[in-house]
Design a protein around this motif. Sequence first.
Motif, PDB file in Angstrom:
ATOM      1  N   GLN A 415      24.395  72.900  27.419  1.00 12.72           N
ATOM      2  CA  GLN A 415      24.515  74.196  26.757  1.00 12.72           C
ATOM      3  C   GLN A 415      25.871  74.388  26.075  1.00 12.72           C
ATOM      4  OE1 GLN A 415      23.265  76.301  30.631  1.00 12.72           O
ATOM      5  NE2 GLN A 415      22.628  77.687  29.006  1.00 12.72           N
ATOM      6  N   ARG A 417      27.351  73.300  23.349  1.00 14.96           N
ATOM      7  CA  ARG A 417      27.358  73.621  21.923  1.00 14.96           C
ATOM      8  C   ARG A 417      26.859  75.042  21.668  1.00 14.96           C
ATOM      9  NH1 ARG A 417      25.360  68.049  21.077  1.00 14.96           N
ATOM     10  NH2 ARG A 417      27.082  66.797  20.222  1.00 14.96           N
ATOM     11  N   ASP A 418      25.848  75.477  22.411  1.00 12.81           N
ATOM     12  CA  ASP A 418      25.346  76.843  22.242  1.00 12.81           C
ATOM     13  C   ASP A 418      26.413  77.866  22.615  1.00 12.81           C
ATOM     14  OD1 ASP A 418      23.043  75.480  21.659  1.00 12.81           O
ATOM     15  OD2 ASP A 418      22.126  75.820  23.624  1.00 12.81           O
ATOM     16  N   TYR A 419      27.147  77.581  23.678  1.00  7.06           N
ATOM     17  CA  TYR A 419      28.207  78.498  24.086  1.00  7.06           C
ATOM     18  C   TYR A 419      29.309  78.565  23.038  1.00  7.06           C
ATOM     19  CZ  TYR A 419      32.412  80.033  26.541  1.00  7.06           C
ATOM     20  OH  TYR A 419      33.578  80.678  26.882  1.00  7.06           O
ATOM     21  N   GLU A 422      28.272  80.765  20.141  1.00  4.18           N
ATOM     22  CA  GLU A 422      28.357  82.188  20.507  1.00  4.18           C
ATOM     23  C   GLU A 422      29.810  82.653  20.512  1.00  4.18           C
ATOM     24  OE1 GLU A 422      27.162  86.017  21.862  1.00  4.18           O
ATOM     25  OE2 GLU A 422      26.052  84.355  20.954  1.00  4.18           O
ATOM     26  N   TRP A 790      22.108  83.250  23.425  1.00  2.00           N
ATOM     27  CA  TRP A 790      22.807  82.263  22.605  1.00  2.00           C
ATOM     28  C   TRP A 790      21.846  81.604  21.619  1.00  2.00           C
ATOM     29  CZ3 TRP A 790      25.648  79.353  27.149  1.00  2.00           C
ATOM     30  CH2 TRP A 790      26.580  80.238  27.729  1.00  2.00           C
ATOM     31  N   LYS A 791      22.336  81.351  20.430  1.00  2.00           N
ATOM     32  CA  LYS A 791      21.567  80.599  19.451  1.00  2.00           C
ATOM     33  C   LYS A 791      21.590  79.115  19.795  1.00  2.00           C
ATOM     34  CE  LYS A 791      22.518  83.816  15.651  1.00  2.00           C
ATOM     35  NZ  LYS A 791      23.106  83.954  14.282  1.00  2.00           N
ATOM     36  N   LYS A 792      20.483  78.451  19.504  1.00  2.00           N
ATOM     37  CA  LYS A 792      20.383  77.030  19.797  1.00  2.00           C
ATOM     38  C   LYS A 792      21.046  76.210  18.691  1.00  2.00           C
ATOM     39  CE  LYS A 792      18.139  77.719  23.556  1.00  2.00           C
ATOM     40  NZ  LYS A 792      18.783  77.448  24.859  1.00  2.00           N
ATOM     41  N   SER A 793      21.786  75.209  19.108  1.00  2.00           N
ATOM     42  CA  SER A 793      22.479  74.350  18.161  1.00  2.00           C
ATOM     43  C   SER A 793      21.490  73.428  17.448  1.00  2.00           C
ATOM     44  CB  SER A 793      23.547  73.524  18.881  1.00  2.00           C
ATOM     45  OG  SER A 793      24.156  72.605  18.010  1.00  2.00           O
TER      46      SER A 793
END
Length: 895
Positions: A415, A417-419, A422, A790-793
């Motif tokens: 996670q 990259r998603d963090y 954000e 969070w948006k997905k990378s």
Amino acid sequence: MPSDIQHSAACSDLRVLQLGYENPCMAYYYKKPNSELENGLVELVVDKYVYEMIMYVDKFKVIELYTDHTVKKQHVLTQEPLATIIDVTQPDSSSGNEAEVDVSQQSSRKEVGQSSRNGSGSENGSGSDSGSDSEDSDYFVDEENLIEDVDVDMAEFKRHTDPGVEWLGCKENVLEENEVFELEEVDHEEFDSGSDSDEGVRRKALRKVARMNKAIQGKGERVYKEDFFLGEQFATSKLVKDKVTRVSVEQRRQLSLKKNDKLRVRVVCKGQVPDFANNDMGSVIPFTGDQNGPISKVKPKSISKKEKVAKPRESYACPWAMQVSKLPNEDTWEVRTLKDTHTCLQSRIVSKCTATFLSKDVEETIKPNDKITLNTLKDQLQKKFEVGVSKQKVFRAKKMAYERVVGSYSQQYAQLRDYCMELKEKNPNTTVKIEVEPPEDPDSEERKFKRIYICLGPLKDGFKAGGRDFLGLDGCFLSGPYPGQILTAVGVDPNNGIYPLAYAVVESESKDSWKWFLDCLGDDLELFRNSNFTFISDRQKGVIPAIAENFPNAEHRFCLKHIYDNMKLSWRGKFYKEMLWKCATASTIQKFDKRMEEMKNHNLEAYEWLRKIPPQHWARSHFTGRAKSNILLNNLCEVLNRQLLDGRDKPIITCLEYIREYLMKRIVNVQKVQDKCDGPLTPSTAKIFKLIVRAAAKLKVEWNGSDLYQVTCPWGDQFVVNLSERVCSCRKWELSGIPCTHAVASIWDQANNGIDTGIPESYCLPVHWLTTWKEMYKFKINPVNGPQGWKKSDVPTTIIPPKPHPQIGRPPKKRKKSAAELADEMMKSKKLTKTGKSVTCKSCKQVGHNSRGCKSKKGGGSQQAGVAGHGDAAHGSQQAGVHGSQTTQSTPQAS
């Protein structure tokens, strides 16, 4: 005012002092009877209001009194102030200025240079920070640069960082399903709506309530929170099995799933049934067969086959059984069959009481206190469920609950990259860089994590607004299954407080990691190879060559305490400590050379060792004035490392969130302190400047008619001050940006000659102004959403954790002490230790054992003992012959 009222006010002030207030500024009020609080309070400031209160006391007997401790001035109730009341507005005789004291402001700031080193009031408990010096007595206190920081409460830090984390919360359905309704109180006429369909729904609901009451009342005296009743409905089969587990644990029954498919769930009880028909009243019959067929009886050894008596199935198996079926054409499961009678014995060993079940209860316990011990958890669980729980099962339950609360160590890397997306979206101008290991297979979709760098945009803008090109560099360990180091870059704000700028998680502290960190830092601060910047460090591994290669023109200071720690290994004593401090604090080269000559005359070897360290790294006399700071100790990073202690043992995203949340809260707390401040300078600078003004009154000034002044000190020193260029030959003004005593005396002399100079505080550089301090903290760190938002990378590869490094035993919290610190502890305890030293045997002269455990001595000793024994027996027999027959008979027994 009457004397008893005066005495009461004085006693009130003394009680406030006992509660912990320093110089309390209290105001006392009373509320008029039969009046509201908003308009009925009267302040006791004159005798008239005091006599009115006394009259109310005679009439109403009880009067409400109120105190206010937020006022800045102490109200005096009489013409003659009491000796016990402290007047905080009393003018200072030495400086001629009022010494305004703000109690709340003083209590909100902590001098880390003193209080944190003393080890008192540590919010981390008994464990000390890996970079703290609280247990080291030989530390330096730079009174001009006491690092001040605000307290940030991180006890409420909680974060779910795994995708799809199920919030367990409380068991809402416990009381909801077993709530008891009194049928006599139900008014059927209120439900009448004239519809036949509604009538059927009402009847179903009433029958369900009646079945619930019957099931609860049929249990006897004890009513369980978890129980089944006929007709009970569930949304899914999972809810059925979850309740079976809860009922089994609460009632301490051995419930088991006999059938579990898509249409039905059949539950039976496999508890042990006592066999009262046998002579042996203690024998029990366990469940050994199917309830739908014959049951094989387990016979006690005392009963033979001839004495075996055929008994029906009900005597050997617990009759409790339940079947839950799925209703046709509906996603509803209903209890269709229920034999709610137990003949088995309750047991403290329940198979359904697993670590997974206990983890749901443990989760609510470790949320406020994740440091709770296993023994405490075990006692709580055994008292709550009345079942036996092993320590290993409690350990597994706590581990499962801990992962749900703080996240999984391995899953959070996916996670990352998603963090970061954000974080950059919520905080503009934020820099985040992730580096992974080169893949062995280029076609692989997995990339192994290596390092990450984060510089939040608000911190970047605030650091540039401070105008001080000075940063402290340090690193601390990550304590967890995956190795790593946290590298930090910390600046100084105008109030001599820390201002964290950037942080990174790297694989280790090496030259390569430091070069990468400084490259990222240089891009954010727009630094180039010829930039004139100032760094201070503890001379960690790789940081010296990294700074020399990235920024050749930068000024690199070494922490003086770490230099002294190395010096203590060969030369110890108060003389060397004081002499090193005098050499480092000398502001001119002439004074520095004089101090070094004194050390040379005392010990030539120590002088030669210290001379090998270039003085531009540790002596103020060789510092440039570009940093506008004369700091010698790297306390900046030490303070930050102490604050991050509780977050360094958490998973990667949870650790990064802990740091971000601390920085966000710290800005808010600093602003609360700023709101209480007034004046042109920050509180820390104002305190230093007050001492400078007091010392400047003793100096003699001569003016040359232009911009130069000759200042003579009482002890004979003489310096030249240039007010137009704002420099002094002592170089203190140039190094710190605060006018020295010679400059303040020259400003006064210039004002006496009729030249408009303004207030002396205006000669301080802007890095010490209160307006600059507020400008630096006006940039706010924005909060971020949880993992569900969070948006997905779009990156096709997935980050996996680095190579694990499992630790043996409990992860260490305290830093490793140096040999000098261990020697200091031995001096304090007045007891030497043999830890780490080999023992030499006095008998065989071999290393590794002492004479008591020597094997060669034991072999020779047995022969000597045998010879000595025979000699003693012979000698005893001779004595026995002399003393008589009774003694002679006892002698052979002894031999």
